[in-house]
Write a protein that holds these residues in place. Sequence first.
Motif, PDB file in Angstrom:
ATOM      1  N   VAL A  26      11.395  28.733  -4.917  1.00  0.00           N
ATOM      2  CA  VAL A  26      12.668  29.064  -4.270  1.00  0.00           C
ATOM      3  C   VAL A  26      13.615  29.676  -5.292  1.00  0.00           C
ATOM      4  N   ASP A  27      13.646  29.102  -6.490  1.00  0.00           N
ATOM      5  CA  ASP A  27      14.490  29.655  -7.548  1.00  0.00           C
ATOM      6  C   ASP A  27      14.062  31.078  -7.898  1.00  0.00           C
ATOM      7  N   THR A  28      12.769  31.348  -7.859  1.00  0.00           N
ATOM      8  CA  THR A  28      12.258  32.696  -8.112  1.00  0.00           C
ATOM      9  C   THR A  28      12.752  33.664  -7.041  1.00  0.00           C
ATOM     10  N   GLU A  29      12.747  33.229  -5.792  1.00  0.00           N
ATOM     11  CA  GLU A  29      13.216  34.086  -4.698  1.00  0.00           C
ATOM     12  C   GLU A  29      14.692  34.437  -4.863  1.00  0.00           C
ATOM     13  N   VAL A  30      15.473  33.533  -5.431  1.00  0.00           N
ATOM     14  CA  VAL A  30      16.882  33.831  -5.721  1.00  0.00           C
ATOM     15  C   VAL A  30      16.957  35.040  -6.656  1.00  0.00           C
ATOM     16  N   GLN A  31      16.079  35.072  -7.656  1.00  0.00           N
ATOM     17  CA  GLN A  31      16.053  36.195  -8.591  1.00  0.00           C
ATOM     18  C   GLN A  31      15.573  37.477  -7.906  1.00  0.00           C
ATOM     19  N   VAL A  32      14.615  37.364  -7.005  1.00  0.00           N
ATOM     20  CA  VAL A  32      14.106  38.536  -6.288  1.00  0.00           C
ATOM     21  C   VAL A  32      15.219  39.176  -5.464  1.00  0.00           C
ATOM     22  N   ILE A  33      16.048  38.351  -4.850  1.00  0.00           N
ATOM     23  CA  ILE A  33      17.118  38.863  -3.983  1.00  0.00           C
ATOM     24  C   ILE A  33      18.061  39.785  -4.748  1.00  0.00           C
ATOM     25  N   THR A  34      18.308  39.515  -6.021  1.00  0.00           N
ATOM     26  CA  THR A  34      19.216  40.365  -6.799  1.00  0.00           C
ATOM     27  C   THR A  34      18.463  41.327  -7.723  1.00  0.00           C
ATOM     28  N   SER A  35      17.189  41.548  -7.440  1.00  0.00           N
ATOM     29  CA  SER A  35      16.381  42.448  -8.261  1.00  0.00           C
ATOM     30  C   SER A  35      16.799  43.908  -8.035  1.00  0.00           C
ATOM     31  N   PRO A  36      16.522  44.778  -9.011  1.00  0.00           N
ATOM     32  CA  PRO A  36      16.850  46.196  -8.838  1.00  0.00           C
ATOM     33  C   PRO A  36      16.204  46.819  -7.599  1.00  0.00           C
ATOM     34  N   ARG A  37      15.015  46.374  -7.222  1.00  0.00           N
ATOM     35  CA  ARG A  37      14.354  46.952  -6.043  1.00  0.00           C
ATOM     36  C   ARG A  37      15.133  46.631  -4.771  1.00  0.00           C
ATOM     37  N   ILE A  38      15.509  45.375  -4.584  1.00  0.00           N
ATOM     38  CA  ILE A  38      16.249  44.976  -3.380  1.00  0.00           C
ATOM     39  C   ILE A  38      17.627  45.631  -3.384  1.00  0.00           C
ATOM     40  N   ILE A  39      18.335  45.553  -4.504  1.00  0.00           N
ATOM     41  CA  ILE A  39      19.674  46.135  -4.586  1.00  0.00           C
ATOM     42  C   ILE A  39      19.599  47.656  -4.438  1.00  0.00           C
ATOM     43  N   GLY A  40      18.547  48.270  -4.979  1.00  0.00           N
ATOM     44  CA  GLY A  40      18.353  49.713  -4.816  1.00  0.00           C
ATOM     45  C   GLY A  40      18.194  50.106  -3.357  1.00  0.00           C
ATOM     46  N   ASP A  41      17.473  49.283  -2.599  1.00  0.00           N
ATOM     47  CA  ASP A  41      17.340  49.552  -1.157  1.00  0.00           C
ATOM     48  C   ASP A  41      18.702  49.519  -0.471  1.00  0.00           C
ATOM     49  N   VAL A  42      19.543  48.570  -0.866  1.00  0.00           N
ATOM     50  CA  VAL A  42      20.881  48.459  -0.279  1.00  0.00           C
ATOM     51  C   VAL A  42      21.723  49.682  -0.643  1.00  0.00           C
ATOM     52  N   VAL A  43      21.679  50.084  -1.905  1.00  0.00           N
ATOM     53  CA  VAL A  43      22.410  51.276  -2.340  1.00  0.00           C
ATOM     54  C   VAL A  43      21.980  52.484  -1.515  1.00  0.00           C
ATOM     55  N   ASP A  44      20.671  52.641  -1.322  1.00  0.00           N
ATOM     56  CA  ASP A  44      20.163  53.778  -0.552  1.00  0.00           C
ATOM     57  C   ASP A  44      20.548  53.686   0.920  1.00  0.00           C
ATOM     58  N   ASN A  45      20.348  52.523   1.525  1.00  0.00           N
ATOM     59  CA  ASN A  45      20.617  52.359   2.952  1.00  0.00           C
ATOM     60  C   ASN A  45      22.093  52.513   3.305  1.00  0.00           C
ATOM     61  N   LEU A  46      22.983  52.109   2.402  1.00  0.00           N
ATOM     62  CA  LEU A  46      24.421  52.197   2.668  1.00  0.00           C
ATOM     63  C   LEU A  46      25.074  53.413   2.007  1.00  0.00           C
ATOM     64  N   ASN A  47      24.263  54.275   1.391  1.00  0.00           N
ATOM     65  CA  ASN A  47      24.761  55.477   0.715  1.00  0.00           C
ATOM     66  C   ASN A  47      25.878  55.153  -0.273  1.00  0.00           C
ATOM     67  N   LEU A  48      25.686  54.115  -1.070  1.00  0.00           N
ATOM     68  CA  LEU A  48      26.730  53.677  -1.989  1.00  0.00           C
ATOM     69  C   LEU A  48      26.943  54.636  -3.155  1.00  0.00           C
ATOM     70  N   THR A  49      26.029  55.580  -3.355  1.00  0.00           N
ATOM     71  CA  THR A  49      26.259  56.579  -4.407  1.00  0.00           C
ATOM     72  C   THR A  49      27.396  57.522  -4.015  1.00  0.00           C
ATOM     73  N   LYS A  50      27.764  57.528  -2.752  1.00  0.00           N
ATOM     74  CA  LYS A  50      28.871  58.366  -2.264  1.00  0.00           C
ATOM     75  C   LYS A  50      30.198  57.611  -2.264  1.00  0.00           C
ATOM     76  N   SER A  51      30.151  56.330  -2.581  1.00  0.00           N
ATOM     77  CA  SER A  51      31.358  55.493  -2.550  1.00  0.00           C
ATOM     78  C   SER A  51      32.033  55.481  -3.920  1.00  0.00           C
TER      79      SER A  51
END
Length: 132
Positions: A26-51
Amino acid sequence: IAIDRRIDEVVPQGQMPDLVTDSSSVDTEVQVITSPRIIGDVVDNLNLTKSPAFVPPQMAGVSEEAKRGLAIDQLRASVNARREGTSYGIDIGYMSGDPVLTAAIVNGVAEAYVNGQKSARSEQRDEEIKLL
């Protein structure tokens, strides 16, 4: 997010799958949630490079890859994930002056994590089917 403690089996051995998730996984999954891959998906999906909150306007001449990297770093520094006590629940948080953006980011992180888990399980099942 609540961690699923069951094992997926191609051929079930009994009525209920074994429960195998331990505290460290479970502690490992906490780290996965804030991993560059997951956060990168959020950046892409929300177009945060335009913000401008994530990429300042003075970076207009910088490559899209560099802007994406900056947005990922900014978001990773602001998103937090923590385990709820000794439970199998994980709390995802983000603070912003914009409640709509805050909700979109928290929900986006949860969605990216769940989609990543589904994809990994699907790939694992495909491999198991090939072995059969």
